[in-house]
Scaffold this motif. Sequence first.
Motif, PDB file in Angstrom:
ATOM      1  N   ARG A 196      -6.481 -38.096  63.035  1.00  0.00           N
ATOM      2  CA  ARG A 196      -6.148 -36.702  62.744  1.00  0.00           C
ATOM      3  C   ARG A 196      -6.701 -36.240  61.399  1.00  0.00           C
ATOM      4  O   ARG A 196      -6.796 -35.043  61.138  1.00  0.00           O
ATOM      5  CB  ARG A 196      -4.633 -36.506  62.768  1.00  0.00           C
ATOM      6  N   GLU A 219      -5.630 -36.932  68.641  1.00  0.00           N
ATOM      7  CA  GLU A 219      -5.477 -35.966  67.555  1.00  0.00           C
ATOM      8  C   GLU A 219      -6.780 -35.733  66.798  1.00  0.00           C
ATOM      9  O   GLU A 219      -6.800 -34.993  65.815  1.00  0.00           O
ATOM     10  CB  GLU A 219      -4.407 -36.445  66.573  1.00  0.00           C
ATOM     11  N   SER A 243      -0.481 -31.481  69.006  1.00  0.00           N
ATOM     12  CA  SER A 243      -0.398 -31.795  67.580  1.00  0.00           C
ATOM     13  C   SER A 243      -0.871 -30.629  66.730  1.00  0.00           C
ATOM     14  O   SER A 243      -1.925 -30.707  66.085  1.00  0.00           O
ATOM     15  CB  SER A 243      -1.244 -33.049  67.279  1.00  0.00           C
ATOM     16  N   GLN A 259      -1.499 -28.040  63.751  1.00  0.00           N
ATOM     17  CA  GLN A 259      -1.604 -28.200  62.310  1.00  0.00           C
ATOM     18  C   GLN A 259      -2.182 -26.917  61.735  1.00  0.00           C
ATOM     19  O   GLN A 259      -2.865 -26.164  62.414  1.00  0.00           O
ATOM     20  CB  GLN A 259      -2.488 -29.397  61.955  1.00  0.00           C
ATOM     21  N   LYS A 275       1.519 -30.293  59.069  1.00  0.00           N
ATOM     22  CA  LYS A 275       1.809 -30.576  60.470  1.00  0.00           C
ATOM     23  C   LYS A 275       3.236 -31.097  60.580  1.00  0.00           C
ATOM     24  O   LYS A 275       3.889 -31.369  59.573  1.00  0.00           O
ATOM     25  CB  LYS A 275       0.812 -31.568  61.058  1.00  0.00           C
ATOM     26  N   HIS A 309       6.948 -35.130  63.417  1.00  0.00           N
ATOM     27  CA  HIS A 309       6.742 -35.699  64.754  1.00  0.00           C
ATOM     28  C   HIS A 309       6.645 -34.562  65.751  1.00  0.00           C
ATOM     29  O   HIS A 309       7.240 -33.501  65.571  1.00  0.00           O
ATOM     30  CB  HIS A 309       7.883 -36.646  65.148  1.00  0.00           C
ATOM     31  N   ASN A 310       5.911 -34.781  66.826  1.00  0.00           N
ATOM     32  CA  ASN A 310       5.668 -33.726  67.808  1.00  0.00           C
ATOM     33  C   ASN A 310       6.944 -33.216  68.466  1.00  0.00           C
ATOM     34  O   ASN A 310       7.009 -32.065  68.910  1.00  0.00           O
ATOM     35  CB  ASN A 310       4.705 -34.232  68.888  1.00  0.00           C
TER      36      ASN A 310
END
Length: 649
Positions: free
Chosen positions: A150, A198, A364, A366, A414, A417-418
């Motif tokens: 990511r 990601e 994800s 961001q 971000k 956690h998702n």
Amino acid sequence: MDRKSKEEDGQEDAAAASDPLVTPNLEESILKNRMEQFKAELKTEYEYSYRSIRPIPFLEKQYPVQRLFLDGGVEYLSKDQTKHQHRWQKLDSYKDIFNKNVMEDNRWIIEGEPGSGKSFLTLQLTYEWCANDEESCLCDVDILIVVKMRQLSGVSSIYEAIKCFVLSKDSNFSIDDIEEILSEAETSLVIVLDGIDEYPHHSLSNHFMNIIKKIILPKCKLIVTTRSGKIPQECVDWTNLVRLTGFSTETQEMYVREVLTSGNDDETLNVIKEWLPSTSILYEFYQIPLIFVTYAHLSHETESELLHFTSMTSFFSHVISSFYSHFDNKMECAYMDSGFVTSEKHNQEFNRLSFQGLQLQSESPQWKKDLLIKEIGESFIETFISIGILREEERISNQTEEPLSNSEVIKIIKFYHNLYCDWFAAHYLADVIAKVDDPDIKSDGDEGLEILEDLDPFTFQYLYRFACGLNPACAKHILDYLSHVECGDVFVMLCLLEQRGKVDGIKDNLREICSRTLQMRNQDTRVIQRSVLQLINIAAREKNVEQLWFEQNGHEMTDIELDGILSFVAKCKKLKKVRFNYSMLPVGFHRRALLTLLTENNVEVLWYPSEVWYRLNLNSGTWEHKIDNTDLTEEDYNRVVSSFRDINV
């Protein structure tokens, strides 16, 4: 070693390389020293990542990864079955990933659901390599490279990634040095690409895909982690596939013993254990390591509140509230105003951005920090970072072919956690859908419901379930939508459970769904498999299940697996028949107490390895022929096994 010393060593290396009088032994010694220095720098940087971890964000106490990590469920996709079908088989441990003979290639993909522990496993492997753990699967590895995918926006190669995000900023190793070292150590090199789903660039021709395809560094061992359902399909046939399946009951107990009670507080362990079976709706949810760890630590602090949780929504609402309250208490102890109170406008805007992030950036989302500040304010963002809902990372902003030294480092925001993103996005979804029925809002109802088509329920099941639990007016539209989605019946039931909290009042829906064929297949995702299991578990407790069929083509069931299934069957008072299709079962079953329970409940156990079928004699524990009820002899059983394996070769 200070910067000056490093530079002098680098100059000596360069001079030695160009000096014709340098002997091969001396050159080899120089290369070895450079390799050792490179490894030393890696280990120094890795130590920061694994030595101080908080299981959940608000905890003051930190742990080393080896204290927290537990060996959860691990499976690999066996490729030695039929030409058309593969099957998942259990690994004894993650340490066997490199040791299975059936895994002949040197590329591994490790998949798992959000919160299943993929990145945590990466941290554990990093620790083992740094500690020279002789029992580790990395014990013979000279160099371990771990990069978080990511972070790599604007980074074009693994060598640049190491220079920017693995080594310290003052390291003297250049990109060319790193490339040379990795090439030199290739046969004893392991690279971990953590979270390839990601990665900001998804072109199949990029440098990192070429590593997976063995065009670059073909002799190294490569581990790629990704969330389930996000595996590059062109890699499946020639890549070893491994998946993490979550915490078993035994692993959950071990975590409580070793982390929360230091192995000597049986009372705390028993309290936590006795709550888990009583919340059947949450049972599968707690098998996700991240969720169970959060649950265990919260129950250690506020045990009375956890007794009232009957849905994922109520549990997660408590989690978020706990984050808020711990932050407030922390600020109060420091005699500071937490400043947590935010305007409703900011909250709604954050919910909207969370949902749009899922729409535009998949799972994800961001944002650039400076742009997000303009949207909802710096105070809001900093508070959520302090709470542990958001986190801040540095990225390279270079999107061109300019030298890396010209790249700008930018700050990215971000979610921690998702699942937290799903929670806030669900608030926005619930609000939008609920307005469809509002007579004071002039809008096309169908147009408002189109938002449901933007996100796949199989990818975002928690988003849909949270939304149903948050707003009953929204739930009825979501339930109608899911009822028209292929295999959506399972999600309809789970969303109903979120809305109502308990199974009371929805038994008719439960009975209707279970009256149809409810399948769980090898090719189904873990989300579907777990959902079906959860639904069966709830239905069985409510006495809505009379028959269970297990169809697993080519699967050879172990004694432990059969014991687990029959133990479950014995607890379902209304269940009268269990049938196993196209799988190989053990030669018999001889746990007397369990056979007695099955006899008392008048349960019939049937086995169909092919068109010919057999019945389990609940008195003797042996299989018997369907026609004359004679026992299946050892010779007969061996013939069944041989025929079964011939068909499934």
